[in-house]
Design an enzyme around this catalytic site. Structure first.
Site, PDB file in Angstrom:
ATOM      1  N   LEU B  97       0.871  -1.175   0.000  1.00 53.82           N
ATOM      2  CA  LEU B  97       0.000   0.000   0.000  1.00 53.82           C
ATOM      3  C   LEU B  97       0.901   1.216   0.000  1.00 53.82           C
ATOM      4  CD1 LEU B  97      -2.643  -0.796   2.752  1.00 53.82           C
ATOM      5  CD2 LEU B  97      -3.136  -0.317   0.374  1.00 53.82           C
ATOM      6  N   ASP B  98       0.584   2.237  -0.794  1.00 59.34           N
ATOM      7  CA  ASP B  98       1.498   3.372  -0.769  1.00 59.34           C
ATOM      8  C   ASP B  98       1.249   4.215   0.472  1.00 59.34           C
ATOM      9  OD1 ASP B  98      -0.797   4.694  -1.367  1.00 59.34           O
ATOM     10  OD2 ASP B  98      -0.223   5.316  -3.362  1.00 59.34           O
ATOM     11  N   ALA B  99       2.105   5.218   0.677  1.00 56.84           N
ATOM     12  CA  ALA B  99       2.156   5.862   1.989  1.00 56.84           C
ATOM     13  C   ALA B  99       0.835   6.515   2.372  1.00 56.84           C
ATOM     14  CB  ALA B  99       3.287   6.884   2.024  1.00 56.84           C
ATOM     15  N   ARG B 236      -6.768   6.089  -8.020  1.00 49.83           N
ATOM     16  CA  ARG B 236      -6.958   7.536  -8.007  1.00 49.83           C
ATOM     17  C   ARG B 236      -7.194   8.045  -9.420  1.00 49.83           C
ATOM     18  NH1 ARG B 236      -2.314   7.289  -4.423  1.00 49.83           N
ATOM     19  NH2 ARG B 236      -3.122   7.185  -2.305  1.00 49.83           N
TER      20      ARG B 236
END
Lengths: 391, 330
Positions: B97-99, B236
C-alpha cells in the site's frame, strides 16, 4: 593469519615421518624455508592488519639460538598480561614441552642443551597429573565469549553490568579491555566515577556507552571535572550530565569550553528564530517551555513544526495553552492526530478551559488508551478501534 | 519465550496500515516489536562448567596432587556477554500500500513467506473504499497535489454517477473474460461467464470486478471498488476519469483497502496490537482459513483456468452480497 603453535608441531611431525632422512638432509630441508618462515611468524602478530579480529597478542619467538633445537617454541601473550592468567602460562609451557621435536639424532649436533623430551618417554604419575591440557585460547576471535572465563577483568565487568556484547562490536575497545588489569586501571576509574555521584547500578550502563574512558588519563578526567565545577555546575548537575551524555568526560577542556559557549549561543539564537518567527511564540514563553521539557531542543525541527502545525491549525489551540502544555511536542504526532480525530468525531474536542467538557492537552497525549477512552472520550475501547480502522 | 515463541511465529497475519506510514516502516516496526517480545524472557540461571583442577588428595598426608573434577561457574552464556538471543526476523509483505493509502496489509513471518507467493498466485480480488472530491483536478490525482483545473459540478446527479459506474463495470467485465484466456465455446465456461465468476489467473492490467457508489453528497462521493492487479495510483486515476466522464473534474482524497483476499478489516491488527502475543494469536486464528483457501486455489493450476464441477466458486473470498445483486445494466 597467525599460525597457532599447534600447527607448527604438526608440520614438523609430517616431516619427521618421512623415513630415512639423515640429520644433515633434514637440516638443509628446514633451514631455507623454515628460517624465512619463522621471520614471517614473528613478524605476523605485530603486522596483523585485519581489524575485525581481536588479537590475544601471541608472540612466537625462539627460545634457543640453535636452529636445530628451535622446534621448542614458547608461546607467551603480550606484555600486559593479567595476573589471573598466570595459571595459563604454566599450562602453555607444559604444552609446548609436549610438542614433539626432532629425533635425537639431530640434537646431537654439537649442542650443550638438555636433550629434548619425546612424547613416548615414560614420566612419573606426579608429572602426568601436572600436565594441564586445556584447549588453547583462540588467538583471535570476533567475540569476547571465548575470553571471558579466563580474564578476571571481563568477569568483574560483567558482574558490574557492562554489556560486553555491545562492546565487542568495536574491536579496538574490546582489545583494550582484554589488556587492562582490573586492579590497576579499572578500579581507579570506577572510584573516580563513584566520587562524581554515579550509583553502582548505573555504572554498567555508563561503561557500556563510554568504554573509551579507560584510555583516558585519570588526571585529565579530574581536571575536566574541576573545570565544570568552576563554571558553577553543582555536583548533582555534573552527575546528571555525565549520566545522560557519557562521552562528556572524554572531551578536552577546550572542547568543553567550546561546547558550553556554543550551547549558550544556540539557546538564544536558533531557538528564538524557530519559535518566534515561525511559530509565533514570545520569548518568555519559549523559555518557559524549554525549562519544562528540555528535550524539545534536541527534537527534529521538521517534526516539531509538523506537530505544531497540527496542534495549532487543525485543533485550533491558541498559543498560550500550548505554552502551558509543551509535552505535546514530545508525544508522537500520529497519536495526537488519532485521538483528536476521535474526539472530533464524537464532538468532544473541547480544549478551551473556559468552556464545559474541557480536555487538557497533557492528558490527551500522556494517558494510556483505556483511560483515554473511558474518562476523556466516554466511549469504549472497541469503538475507538473501530474508528481507527476507518481512518 | 525464545524457541517456543519463534516456533509459533510462522504464517500470515493482517495489519491495518494507518495513512501516512510507509509500508517498509510498518514492516520494520513489527519486526522490532516481535524481537522485543522474543528477547524478553527471564534471564537464564548461572551456568557451570566442569574443569579438572589440581588439588591435594583427601586422606593423604604428604603433598600428593591429583586432578579432581569440579564445577566452576562460567560466564560464557551470560546474557550480557552473549547479547540478545534474537537479532533479526524474516518478515515479508504482501500486496503493498502506498504511503497515503490505508487499510489491510498482509504480512508473512518465517515459513509464511512462501504462503505470500501462493496468495499472489491465487489472484484474489481486493476491496477498496475510495473517497472522491468533485470540482478539482490535480497532477497526481490526489487532493494535495498541484492544482491543474477547477470546475463546477452542479450538474452532477446520483443517476449520472451510477450510470458511469455501470458502464465502467461492464467494460471491465468484458476485459475479465478476455484476459482469462478461456475458451467460451464450452457450456461450463459460458455458465461461469454468465454468473460472473471468471477472472484472469495470470498478469493483466487493473481489472474492476465490481464498483458502486455508497454515498453521494456533492462535492464528496464514496465508492466501493472490487478489483484485482491494481495499484492505488490507478484507483486515483479512476476517480479522475470518472470526473472527466461526468463532464467535471474529481480528485481522490482517500483510498482504503477493506479486504485483501480472505483477510478483512476484522482480522487486521491495529498499531497498538503489534506485539508478540497478538500476532501469534492472529496467525493461529488465520491459519486454517489460509490453508483451506490456498488449497482451493492450488487445485486451479497456473496460467489458464481449469474447469471444475458446479460446486466450485470462482472467487474464493466470501462472496460480497453487493456483487451478487449488481447487474451489468446498473
Amino acid at each position: 593469519m597467525a599460525l597457532s603453535a599447534q600447527q607448527i608441531p604438526r608440520w614438523f611431525n609430517s616431516i619427521k615421518r618421512s623415513s630415512l632422512i639423515t640429520a644433515a638432509q633434514l637440516r638443509n630441508h628446514f633451514q631455507r624455508p623454515g628460517q624465512t618462515w619463522l621471520h614471517g611468524l614473528s613478524a605476523q602478530p605485530q603486522v596483523s592488519s585485519d581489524n575485525c579480529f581481536l588479537q590475544w597478542g601471541f608472540k612466537i619467538y625462539r627460545t634457543s639460538s640453535k636452529w636445530n633445537n628451535s622446534s621448542q617454541f614458547t608461546k607467551s601473550s603480550g606484555q600486559e598480561i593479567n595476573s589471573a592468567q598466570s595459571t595459563m602460562l604454566p599450562s602453555m609451557n607444559e604444552q609446548s614441552q609436549e610438542i614433539p621435536t626432532f629425533d635425537s639424532e639431530l640434537s646431537l649436533e654439537g649442542l650443550d642443551d638438555v636433550p629434548p623430551f619425546s612424547p613416548l618417554q615414560p614420566i612419573s604419575e606426579q608429572e602426568a597429573v601436572r600436565i594441564i591440557a586445556d584447549p588453547p585460547l583462540p588467538p583471535d576471535s570476533f567475540t569476547l565469549r571465548d575470553y571471558v572465563d579466563h580474564s578476571e577483568t571481563l568477569q568483574k565487568l560483567v558482574l558490574l553490568g557492562v554489556d560486553l556484547s555491545k562492546i565487542e562490536k568495536h574491536p579496538e575497545a574490546a582489545n583494550l579491555l582484554l589488556r587492562l588489569d582490573f586492579e590497576k586501571d579499572i578500579n581507579q576509574v570506577l572510584l573516580f566515577l563513584k566520587d562524581l555521584g554515579i550509583e553502582d547500578s548505573q555504572l554498567g550502563a555508563f561503561l557500556t556507552k563510554n568504554y573509551a574512558i579507560f584510555s583516558e588519563d585519570l588526571e585529565n578526567l579530574k581536571t575536566r571535572v574541576a573545570y565544570l565545577q568552576s563554571k558553577s555546575f553543582s555536583k548533582a548537575d555534573i552527575a546528571q550530565m555525565v549520566r545522560k551524555a557519557p562521552f562528556l568526560l572524554n572531551f578536552s577542556v577546550e572542547r568543553l569550553d567550546n561546547r558550553l559557549g556554543f550551547f549558550q549561543k544556540e539557546l538564544e539564537l536558533s531557538v528564538k528564530k524557530v519559535y518566534r518567527l515561525e511559530l509565533g511564540f514570545k520569548r518568555n514563553e519559549i523559555q518557559h517551555m524549554i525549562t519544562k521539557t528540555p528535550k524539545m531542543l534536541t527534537a527534529n525541527k521538521r517534526k516539531l513544526t509538523e506537530t505544531f502545525d497540527f496542534v495549532h491549525n487543525v485543533m485550533s489551540i491558541p498559543h498560550h495553552i500550548i505554552v502551558r502544555f509543551p509535552q505535546v511536542f514530545n508525544a508522537r504526532l500520529f497519536k495526537v492526530q488519532e485521538r483528536h480525530s476521535f474526539l472530533a468525531y464524537l464532538g468532544r474536542a473541547q480544549y478551551d478551559p473556559a468552556k464545559a467538557n474541557y480536555i487538557s492537552l497533557d492528558k490527551l497525549v500522556s494517558v494510556p488508551d483505556e483511560i483515554f477512552c473511558e474518562d476523556l472520550a466516554k466511549a469504549s475501547v472497541q469503538d475507538f478501534e473501530k474508528f481507527l480502522k476507518t481512518l | 519465550m525464545g524457541a517456543a515463541g519463534v516456533a509459533r511465529l510462522h504464517g500470515l497475519f493482517a495489519t491495518y496500515k494507518p495513512p501516512g506510514l510507509h509500508w517498509k516502516h510498518l514492516r520494520d516496526t513489527v519486526e522490532l516489536q516481535l524481537l522485543k517480545g522474543l528477547n524478553a524472557g527471564k534471564p537464564p540461571a548461572p551456568e557451570q562448567r566442569v574443569r579438572f583442577l589440581l588439588g591435594p588428595v583427601e586422606g593423604s598426608e604428604d603433598k600428593e596432587l591429583t586432578l579432581t573434577a569440579t564445577s566452576v561457574p562460567t560466564l560464557t552464556n551470560h546474557p550480557l556477554v552473549r547479547g540478545p538471543a534474537f537479532t533479526s526476523l524474516k518478515i515479508g509483505v504482501g500486496h503493498r500500500l502506498d504511503a497515503q493509502a490505508s487499510g489491510v496489509l498482509v504480512l508473512g513471518v518465517g515459513q509464511g513467506r512462501s504462503l505470500l507467493t501462493d496468495m499472489y498466485n491465487a489472484h484474489l480480488t481486493k476491496d477498496y473504499t475510495v473517497r472522491g472530491l468533485l470540482g478539482k483536478a490535480t497532477d497526481d490525482f490526489r487532493e494535495d497535489g498541484r492544482l491543474v483545473e477547477k470546475t463546477t459540478y452542479d450538474h452532477v446527479t446520483r443517476e449520472k454517477l451510477d450510470r458511469i459506474l455501470a458502464v465502467i463495470q461492464g467494460s471491465h467485465q468484458k476485459a475479465l473474460v478476455t484476459y482469462s484466456n478461456l475458451d467460451l465455446q464450452t457450456q461450463e465456461a459460458y455458465e461461469m461467464a454468465v454468473k460472473g465468476l471468471i477472472r484472469p489467473m495470470n498478469k493483466s492490467p487493473m481489472l474492476i470486478t465490481g464498483i458502486r457508489c455508497l454515498h453521494f453528497v456533492p462535492p464528496e462521493f464514496l465508492l466501493e471498488v472490487q478489483c484485482m492487479h491494481e495499484t492505488q495510483k490507478q484507483l486515483r486515476r479512476l476517480v479522475h476519469e470518472i470526473g472527466l466522464e461526468l463532464k467535471t473534474t474529481a480528485v481522490c482524497s482517500h483510498v482504503r483497502r477493506t479486504r485483501d483476499g480472505f483477510f478483512t478489516l476484522e482480522d487486521a491488527l491495529l498499531r497498538t496490537q503489534w506485539d508478540l502475543h497478538s500476532i501469534q494469536d492472529a496467525i493461529q486464528v488465520a491459519a486454517p482459513r489460509v490453508a483451506a483457501e490456498l488449497e482451493k486455489n492450488l487445485r486451479l493450476g497456473p496460467g489458464t483456468q481449469q474447469l471444475h464441477g458446479p460446486g466450485w466458486h470462482g472467487d474464493n473470498e466470501r462472496p460480497s452480497p453487493a456483487l451478487e445483486s449488481w447487474t451489468a445494466g446498473g
